[in-house]
Design a protein around this motif. Structure first.
Motif, PDB file in Angstrom:
ATOM      1  N   SER A   8       0.809  -1.219   0.000  1.00  0.00           N
ATOM      2  CA  SER A   8       0.000   0.000   0.000  1.00  0.00           C
ATOM      3  C   SER A   8       0.839   1.263   0.000  1.00  0.00           C
ATOM      4  CB  SER A   8      -0.942   0.001   1.212  1.00  0.00           C
ATOM      5  OG  SER A   8      -0.181   0.060   2.402  1.00  0.00           O
ATOM      6  N   SER A  25      -9.488  -0.215   0.571  1.00  0.00           N
ATOM      7  CA  SER A  25      -9.518   1.077   1.276  1.00  0.00           C
ATOM      8  C   SER A  25      -9.732   2.239   0.305  1.00  0.00           C
ATOM      9  CB  SER A  25      -8.228   1.298   2.064  1.00  0.00           C
ATOM     10  OG  SER A  25      -7.134   1.371   1.183  1.00  0.00           O
ATOM     11  N   ARG A  26      -9.246   2.060  -0.934  1.00  0.00           N
ATOM     12  CA  ARG A  26      -9.418   3.162  -1.892  1.00  0.00           C
ATOM     13  C   ARG A  26     -10.893   3.362  -2.210  1.00  0.00           C
ATOM     14  NH1 ARG A  26      -8.061   2.532  -7.641  1.00  0.00           N
ATOM     15  NH2 ARG A  26      -9.382   4.187  -8.435  1.00  0.00           N
ATOM     16  N   SER A  64      -6.732   1.187  13.293  1.00  0.00           N
ATOM     17  CA  SER A  64      -5.693   0.926  12.285  1.00  0.00           C
ATOM     18  C   SER A  64      -4.622   0.002  12.846  1.00  0.00           C
ATOM     19  CB  SER A  64      -5.132   2.199  11.655  1.00  0.00           C
ATOM     20  OG  SER A  64      -4.681   3.042  12.652  1.00  0.00           O
ATOM     21  N   PHE A  91     -20.407   4.113   2.290  1.00  0.00           N
ATOM     22  CA  PHE A  91     -19.326   3.148   2.470  1.00  0.00           C
ATOM     23  C   PHE A  91     -19.738   1.751   2.030  1.00  0.00           C
ATOM     24  CE2 PHE A  91     -19.849   0.841   6.771  1.00  0.00           C
ATOM     25  CZ  PHE A  91     -21.180   1.186   6.940  1.00  0.00           C
ATOM     26  N   GLU A  94      -6.038  -1.979   3.415  1.00  0.00           N
ATOM     27  CA  GLU A  94      -5.113  -1.098   2.687  1.00  0.00           C
ATOM     28  C   GLU A  94      -4.440  -1.801   1.516  1.00  0.00           C
ATOM     29  OE1 GLU A  94      -4.335   2.104   3.281  1.00  0.00           O
ATOM     30  OE2 GLU A  94      -5.614   2.335   5.040  1.00  0.00           O
ATOM     31  N   LYS A 106      -9.698   5.879  15.556  1.00  0.00           N
ATOM     32  CA  LYS A 106      -8.993   5.629  14.296  1.00  0.00           C
ATOM     33  C   LYS A 106      -7.680   4.893  14.574  1.00  0.00           C
ATOM     34  CE  LYS A 106      -7.545   8.382  10.572  1.00  0.00           C
ATOM     35  NZ  LYS A 106      -7.216   9.746  10.203  1.00  0.00           N
ATOM     36  N   GLY A 126     -16.391   7.636   0.891  1.00  0.00           N
ATOM     37  CA  GLY A 126     -16.514   8.464   2.099  1.00  0.00           C
ATOM     38  C   GLY A 126     -16.774   9.919   1.753  1.00  0.00           C
ATOM     39  N   THR A 127     -16.184  10.380   0.662  1.00  0.00           N
ATOM     40  CA  THR A 127     -16.399  11.788   0.289  1.00  0.00           C
ATOM     41  C   THR A 127     -17.853  12.021  -0.122  1.00  0.00           C
ATOM     42  OG1 THR A 127     -15.780  11.376  -1.992  1.00  0.00           O
ATOM     43  CG2 THR A 127     -14.000  12.052  -0.516  1.00  0.00           C
ATOM     44  N   ASN A 182     -13.369   2.799  -0.233  1.00  0.00           N
ATOM     45  CA  ASN A 182     -14.031   3.481   0.880  1.00  0.00           C
ATOM     46  C   ASN A 182     -13.592   4.930   1.040  1.00  0.00           C
ATOM     47  OD1 ASN A 182     -16.078   1.882   1.759  1.00  0.00           O
ATOM     48  ND2 ASN A 182     -14.798   0.657   3.136  1.00  0.00           N
ATOM     49  N   GLU A 183     -12.356   5.222   0.638  1.00  0.00           N
ATOM     50  CA  GLU A 183     -11.935   6.642   0.651  1.00  0.00           C
ATOM     51  C   GLU A 183     -12.814   7.450  -0.295  1.00  0.00           C
ATOM     52  OE1 GLU A 183      -7.766   7.184  -0.451  1.00  0.00           O
ATOM     53  OE2 GLU A 183      -7.345   5.869   1.266  1.00  0.00           O
ATOM     54  N   VAL A 184     -12.971   6.911  -1.503  1.00  0.00           N
ATOM     55  CA  VAL A 184     -13.739   7.632  -2.516  1.00  0.00           C
ATOM     56  C   VAL A 184     -15.207   7.733  -2.087  1.00  0.00           C
ATOM     57  CG1 VAL A 184     -14.526   7.529  -4.911  1.00  0.00           C
ATOM     58  CG2 VAL A 184     -12.159   6.990  -4.361  1.00  0.00           C
TER      59      VAL A 184
END
Ligand SMILES: Cc1cc2nc3c(=O)[nH]c(=O)nc-3n(C[C@H](O)[C@H](O)[C@H](O)COP(=O)(O)OP(=O)(O)OC[C@H]3O[C@@H](n4cnc5c(N)ncnc54)[C@H](O)[C@@H]3O)c2cc1C
Ligand code: SF4
Ligand code: SF4
Lengths: 352, 457
Positions: A20, B112-113, B316, B124, B133, B312, B119-120, B115-117
């Protein structure tokens, strides 16, 4: 017999978490281009995998940026494994043409660029005096001396106001060779002898590679400071004026992530102008693409990675500030639209 | 015809290789299973995958799909040579369709990517693996993976609406539709989810998404021993609270977490439960109160995480704790075997006792953590990789853990998959249902080219 330090290889649990973060893997795509892949390659060699051009490419396309080491949950040290494997192979005579040439260049000329001209020719532009003895030595570095004389002059111009001099006969610190697997005892011995002659107790560096190497590979006899740390301590004496500028700052891997120098450059910048951070910064800053011998051995890859780093420059900044000439070079050659300026040159603007 | 020549024709010279170095790098995943392919191919689109499969099928060449190779059962390892198809480069998010509560992705998108996208946009994709990740959605779907939030949100299977699949002969099908439900025939989507690359290659997936909860909180409860912790969880669930995550950490796991990230100060205790509660601000408060009241008689300490930052950090670090347990001893390494059992929730305390006694019997410290809320326990063992005796003990302990889980009505893999590491338990766990699976496999992949040697088929 290769000493690949099997224990350090076996510390990798192959979880793939480093996938990653490795910028090279992201660019190249093959498993062999990430930390897990390179450790696997080292393991393969220990099991009899033939060392061919592909093996060397996997090991040598690592920028030693340390992202993987920082995040590895298992506590493995991929950069150590990679550098140690390079070293063991070099000892057995197995290396790429680029490695061989680099070694020849440095051993013959005393600098990483193979320049035969006087390393101190930048002094022609320097108007001040040079102390014969001093507590601190400004270790100029090859790239600065030959490629960025203006920034070296600016740096020495600022530093020489204090108890700082330069070595009478500085040669390459050895960083590019250590990163690519060579022994540099001769270079180290030479520079140490010079330090003793000058009577100095501390090196001041303005290159992340020199900085890391002087700490990691030189005897403890001398302290090592980055120029940003020295300047931070002397901010009041410098009487800097405020510049109407907004800049961003690129953390060099071997200065930031590897040596923890994050605050000093920022404090110096903020003493003279406004700072806007890059998208990834401090511990998580992306590499400029130049480290670990990648700039020399794999220029296309290196420039592609520089471009990715440049995409992280925030809007509305006047300069991209760096604290290492290798980063400066790579980011300029990567096609930066924003002017790239060395930290001390910025400080010089605030003195004049 | 020369295999690599044909592959170069299909995907281009830079995207297929027979280099021994590359083959070595693709000869393992995160498990201990090893197998070297004859070539590795990195296709860029469905058409290329289809051509590769058609050729492989005609020439009886095994094809093993691979995402990020973070699987823990050898699923992506080519046991019988042939082609490894590395799909990590097909990594586009094709469509985010908020109005229809769905996204369309290629299989190589990293979890994770996504969910990042999302999230905006305030949404989710709920399955939440520790490997978020780095693992791909293709791998997650193929393994029916899940994670900490499955106790409330279920596994990946519940979120797959449609898959584009390249079948063994190279033909391309769609298993579902864009609707959130469908009664049209056999549920091929659910069949494909969890099939570990043995029935077809996923080249596109349409996934259901949910709005992000307004609030989340974490309650940390400490217990003198794991058995008391297990009882508290059973009582919490039966009190009507379904936490969005419910994780158990034994004493050693807490030590590792605190060492891995010194900012996390989880108190030392025989066992710790992390309850995550989500919903509206008021419902979260109410649930936290119930959890506290129910756990009080069993717990030695209870506190609520300070805020978003602490939560968080805890999560993580928790996600990668499985690998982080290697830090306990510089000469030892975590080896993923016997690490993913699931038992009925009620049996969790008993299973925990069994694990303790197995640890004693084989003289191996076993660290236990996992998604206790759905009965999924991860057992972590570290050994000196250079000591053959320790390897032997490790395999014996793992075998006993698997058999005990089955004996309690559980499963040898709750989320990581069977691959080849656990295929020998399929008959024991699934009985004659395995015969039906074998019939399905034969019907869909008559020449047996897709990921041979897996799932006990
Ligand atoms: C530190 C760590 C933590 C983990 N935590 C969790 C967890 O909490 N929950 C969990 O469920 N898992 C977890 N895992 C296991 C693993 O990450 C998951 O199984 C993950 O979904 C695998 O994804 P991948 O992309 O790495 O797949 P791979 O390992 O590459 O492949 C897995 C399987 O999927 C098949 N496959 C891959 N892509 C395709 C495709 N496009 N079409 C058809 N078949 C395909 C492969 O053939 C193989 O059988 C963890 C692993 C590690 C190392
Ligand atoms: S180097 Fe560390 S992060 Fe990468 S695969 Fe190995 S154990 Fe995992
Ligand atoms: S040091 Fe940097 S380039 Fe090298 S493997 Fe690690 S993350 Fe990749």
């Amino acid at each position: 017999m290769l000493d690949l330090d099997l224990r350090s290889i076996l510390k990798c649990v192959r979880c793939g978490a480093c996938r990653s973060v490795c910028p090279v893997l992201e660019e190249v795509g093959w498993e062999s281009a990430g930390a897990r892949g390179r450790i696997l390659v080292a393991h393969g060699i220990s099991q009899g995998l033939d060392v061919d051009a592909d093996v060397l490419e996997s090991l040598n396309t690592c920028m030693t940026c340390g992202m993987c080491k920082q995040m590895c949950p298992a506590g493995a040290n991929p950069t150590y494994v990679i550098e140690n494997t390079r070293r063991q192979l070099v000892m057995r005579g197995e290396m790429t043409e680029a490695q061989r040439k680099l070694n020849e260049r440095i051993m013959e000329s005393g600098n990483s660029l193979g320049e035969v001209s006087d390393r101190r020719s930048w002094l022609s532009e320097y108007k001040g005096e040079i102390k014969e003895t001093a507590g601190y030595v400004y270790f100029v570095g090859c790239l600065g001396a030959y490629r960025y004389p203006e920034s070296v002059v600016a740096t020495f111009d600022v530093l020489s106001r204090f108890d700082v001099t330069i070595l009478p006969d500085e040669i390459c610190c050895g960083s590019p060779l250590i990163r690519t697997g060579f022994d540099v005892d001769e270079l180290i011995a030479h520079n140490i002898e010079q330090m003793r002659k000058v009577g100095a107790h501390t090196f001041i560096t303005s290159c992340a590679g020199c900085h890391n190497t002087l700490i990691q590979s030189y005897p403890d006899e001398f302290e090592v400071m980055h120029v940003s740390e020295f300047l931070e301590q002397h901010l009041p004496e410098l009487q800097l004026r405020r510049l109407k500028l907004t800049v961003t700052y690129h953390d060099a891997c071997h200065l930031g992530r590897c040596r923890g120098v994050f605050d000093a450059p920022r404090r110096v910048i903020e003493a003279v102008c406004d700072l806007k951070e890059m998208k990834t910064n401090r511990e998580n800053a992306r590499c400029c693409g130049g480290g670990g011998g990648v700039r020399t051995g794999y220029p296309d890859l290196s420039l592609a990675l520089a471009k990715k780093r440049l995409e992280e420059i925030p809007d509305g900044v006047d300069y991209l500030i760096t604290s290492c000439p290798l980063c400066t070079k790579n980011l300029i050659e990567g096609g930066s639209d924003t002017d790239v300026l060395d930290l001390v040159e910025l400080v010089r603007l605030a003195i004049e | 015809m020369d295999l690599i020549k044909k592959l170069h024709e299909i995907v281009g010279i830079d995207r297929a290789t027979t280099s021994p170095m590359q083959l070595y790098c693709y000869s393992s995943d995160s498990s201990q299973i090893r197998g070297t392919p004859e070539c590795v191919v990195r296709p860029q689109n469905t058409g290329q995958v289809s051509q590769v499969l058609r050729f492989a099928n005609e020439h009886d060449i095994p094809v093993t799909a691979r995402g990020a190779g973070t699987g823990l059962a050898g699923g992506a390892v080519a046991l019988e040579g042939g082609i490894v198809l590395d799909l990590s480069g097909m990594d586009r998010i094709l469509d985010i369709d908020i109005n229809n509560l769905q996204v369309a992705v290629e299989p190589g998108v990293i979890h994770s990517r996504l969910n990042e996208v999302l999230g905006t946009e305030g949404f989710f994709f709920p399955p939440d693996p520790g490997s978020s990740e780095m693992c791909t959605l293709g791998g997650l779907i193929a393994n029916n993976g899940s994670g900490m939030r499955s106790v409330k949100y279920g596994t990946t299977r519940s979120y797959v609406l449609d898959l584009e699949i390249v079948m063994a002969d190279g033909s391309v099908i769609n298993t579902g539709s864009k609707t959130l439900k469908s009664s049209a025939g056999y549920d091929l989507t659910r069949l494909m989810v969890g099939s570990e690359g043995t029935l077809g290659i996923i080249t596109k997936a349409v996934l259901k998404i949910l709005p992000l909860p307004k609030a989340r909180t974490v309650v940390l409860a400490s217990f003198d021993n794991p058995v008391l912790a297990g009882e508290a969880v059973v009582k919490t669930l039966s009190a009507g609270v379904i936490p969005s995550a419910c994780e158990i950490l034994d004493r050693a796991t807490v030590e590792v977490l605190n060492a891995y990230d010194p900012n996390i100060a989880i108190p030392d205790a025989g066992a710790t439960i992390l309850f995550e509660l989500d919903g509206t601000v008021s419902s979260v408060k109410e649930q936290a109160k119930i959890v506290e009241a129910v756990c009080m008689p069993f717990a030695s300490g209870i506190r609520i995480a300070a805020g978003g930052e602490e939560m968080k950090e805890i999560w993580s670090a928790r996600r990668l704790v499985g690998a982080a347990i290697s830090r306990i001893d510089p000469n030892k390494t975590r080896v993923y075997v016997g690490e993913d059992i699931g038992v009925p929730i009620k049996e969790v305390p008993r299973m925990l006792k069994f694990i303790q006694s197995i640890s004693g019997e084989f003289g191996l410290p076993i660290i236990t953590y996992g998604h206790i809320g759905d009965g999924n326990l991860h057992t972590g063992m570290c050994i000196d990789m250079l000591d053959n005796e320790q390897w032997k003990q490790l395999d014996l302990a793992a075998d006993k853990i698997h058999r005990t889980a089955i004996m309690l009505g559980g499963t040898v893999s709750a989320e990581h998959g069977i691959g080849s590491a656990r295929s020998k338990y399929m008959r024991l766990e699934r009985g004659n249902a395995l015969d039906v699976m074998i019939l399905i496999k034969r019907a869909l992949d008559p020449r047996g080219i897709l990921n041979p040697g897996k799932l006990g088929l």
